[in-house]
Scaffold this motif. Structure first.
Motif: not given
Length: 120
Positions: A27-30, A41-45, A93-97
């Motif tokens: 989840k993107i925080k900002s 910035k994103w949430g730690k997993l 912008v995109r992010i994945r774990s």
């Protein structure tokens, strides 16, 4: 991962089922714009992931020509600044774990996406 069920009593035999357990979505925080840069910035997993993969592009379709990829190799890291970008340009912008097990890398099912426009 595998699960084996062995039958008992009046039943005989066994059945083995195999499962792929993928890391959670991020989840993107900002996403904040800066001068020719942006900070994500994103949430730690916790330990569910080995790291994160970030892609950014000037194209909403993330075409191969315009897309750049950055790997964050620690699950403890929760922010990344991307610099040396063009001023006043819209970036997708995109992010994945991802989780690395041996030589195999497993990615989360979905990308989390946002847009940002850089400043002067």
């Amino acid at each position: 991962y595998s699960v084996t069920v062995k039958f008992i009593g009046n039943f005989s035999g066994s059945k083995t089922l195999y499962f792929k357990i993928l890391p959670k979505n991020v989840k993107i925080k900002s996403l904040k714009a800066g001068s020719k840069k942006f900070t994500l910035k994103w949430g730690k997993l916790a330990e569910q992931a080995t790291g994160y993969e970030i892609q950014y592009s000037t194209s909403s379709s993330f075409s191969k020509k315009t897309t750049k990829t950055v790997k964050v190799k620690s699950y403890k890291t929760v922010s990344k600044t991307i610099s040396k970008l063009k001023a006043k340009k819209k970036y997708y912008v995109r992010i994945r774990s991802y989780k690395k097990v041996g030589k195999t890398t497993y990615y989360s099912l979905k990308w989390t996406k946002k847009t940002v426009t850089t400043k002067k």
